[in-house]
Scaffold this active site. Sequence first.
Site, short mmCIF file in Angstrom:
data_model
loop_
_atom_site.label_atom_id
_atom_site.label_comp_id
_atom_site.label_asym_id
_atom_site.label_seq_id
_atom_site.Cartn_x
_atom_site.Cartn_y
_atom_site.Cartn_z
N LYS A 76 0.84 -1.19 0.00
CA LYS A 76 0.00 0.00 0.00
C LYS A 76 0.88 1.25 0.00
O LYS A 76 1.98 1.24 0.58
CB LYS A 76 -0.86 -0.09 1.28
CG LYS A 76 -1.95 0.93 1.45
CD LYS A 76 -2.72 0.61 2.75
CE LYS A 76 -3.85 1.57 3.04
NZ LYS A 76 -4.61 1.20 4.27
N SER A 151 -9.62 1.05 3.39
CA SER A 151 -8.83 1.91 2.55
C SER A 151 -7.78 1.17 1.72
O SER A 151 -7.26 1.75 0.76
CB SER A 151 -8.12 2.95 3.42
OG SER A 151 -7.20 2.32 4.30
N SER A 175 -9.45 -1.60 7.48
CA SER A 175 -8.95 -1.38 6.11
C SER A 175 -8.21 -2.53 5.46
O SER A 175 -7.92 -2.46 4.27
CB SER A 175 -8.07 -0.14 6.08
OG SER A 175 -8.88 0.99 6.03
N1 GLN Z 1 -12.89 2.95 6.97
C1 GLN Z 1 -12.33 3.35 8.23
C2 GLN Z 1 -12.05 4.83 8.22
O1 GLN Z 1 -12.41 5.45 7.31
C3 GLN Z 1 -11.12 2.54 8.52
C4 GLN Z 1 -9.92 2.99 7.78
C5 GLN Z 1 -8.71 2.18 8.07
O2 GLN Z 1 -8.78 1.11 8.67
N2 GLN Z 1 -7.58 2.74 7.68
O3 GLN Z 1 -11.48 5.37 9.11
#
Ligand code: GLN
Length: 488
Positions: A76, A151, A175
Amino acid sequence: MPFTTLSELKTRLDAGETTAVALAGLYLDRIAEHNDNLNAFVHIDPAHVLAQAEASDAYRAKHAPRALEGLPIAVKDIFCTQDGPTQCCSNILKGFHAPYDAHVITRLKEAGAVLVGKTNMDEFAMGSSTETSAFGVCRNPWDTDRIPGGSSGGSAAAVAAALTPAALGTDTGGSIRQPASICGITGLKPTYGRVSRRGIIAFASSLDQAGPMTRTVKDSAMITAAICGHDSMDSTCVSDAPVIDWLGSCDKTDMKGLKIGKPKEYFVDGMDAGVRASIEEALRRCAELGAEIIDISLPHTEAAVAAYYVIAPSEASANLSRYDGVRFGQRCKDPEDLLDMYTRSRDEGFGSEVKRRILTGTFALSSGYYDAYYIKAQRVRTKIRQDFIDAFEQVDVIATPTSPITAFKLGEKTDDPLTMYLSDIFTIAVNLAGLPGLSQPCGFVEGLPVGLQWIAPAWREDLILGAASAYEAATDWLQIPAGFGGEA
Ligand code: GLN
């Protein structure tokens, strides 16, 4: 061949049936063919990938192969890498080159892996659909009109479409697990403190954890075994974490004697009926494999999303204060004075979701509101953690859906942050409690993948790996490749 698992590729490499250079070429070709459509990778340097593969083949010619020798792994865009840009898919970090490798990147290199490139993500990992990326949306290989989750959506889409056999993601509120579920692959978030966070661009430091995204459970174990362990330069990376047998835990083919908790709060009105049916069916399968399914309650689950959306933005507002136009990336043109430079650089560099989080977090931490929001959210966090501790008195592991819905259409929720936040309803509590969690494929609803989530007590990834391996061995969801790019 491209849809082969990491372990199978390792066997073929070790048997001399293929080479790191051949594998690198295979996946680079697939990236060249499909990435324009998917936008799973945001940076790729084919010459550098081939050079690493050549170096790995040369190493193998002289030495015994290392744990991930010659295996392609994508990462990532949140991981600092000395090679190529590290931009967290944000305009504020456009053109940023990290001066050092993240600890997990060093570990992958030391294990002989070939780093394939940087994958797309929500800007600063804030989102559940990869639509907040400053480098364009990423598409789901099962249906390219739909989101890949987020994400770590680029990592999930890349593995699902076999543009790479494995990838790293990060998980602050889901994520790794949510995009794994949405793209029909396996994703593991280790126990908080198991893997070093050094060199991972910080979102919410008390929640962030890196982990693998792969086809199979064993592939996830292989990667976690290579990246975990103490790092004296991350004070939250635990020095005496219990050691487990990562690969040996994946040999289980039954669930005899395993007590699986089924929390009633994770089977709620409003979740997709097809998702619910898939999970119920998966649990029936677990019972056939010898598990005992026990109804449990995690009573504070309902407050998890609210607590997370105070704690994560609060930590983010502090972490992101360093992007001020002085040291990294974006600086506005012709600033009038220092304040103008700070303000305009940040205004121009951050996208709207990141701004929303910074504002929410700054508000929650401001004097006068701190007790009402931040302290209260921390109290809720303690209660959520205690719920799990109580539940694990009764059961060995907990099984739930990973996401209440399957992949939604691109653009469907971008104007409605609250419904977007609710996508994480089943993953967030695990981060708040610091526990390990894994998502694995367990079926399809109208052609879109569904994920089954496993949760275990802290440091007991072995229990998750055992249960998930037994389930995987008893089902054949992995035999179905993503419709896009089709051939197995
Ligand atoms: N979807 C969650 C957020 O928007 C988790 C994001 C993540 O785990 N980086 O914060």
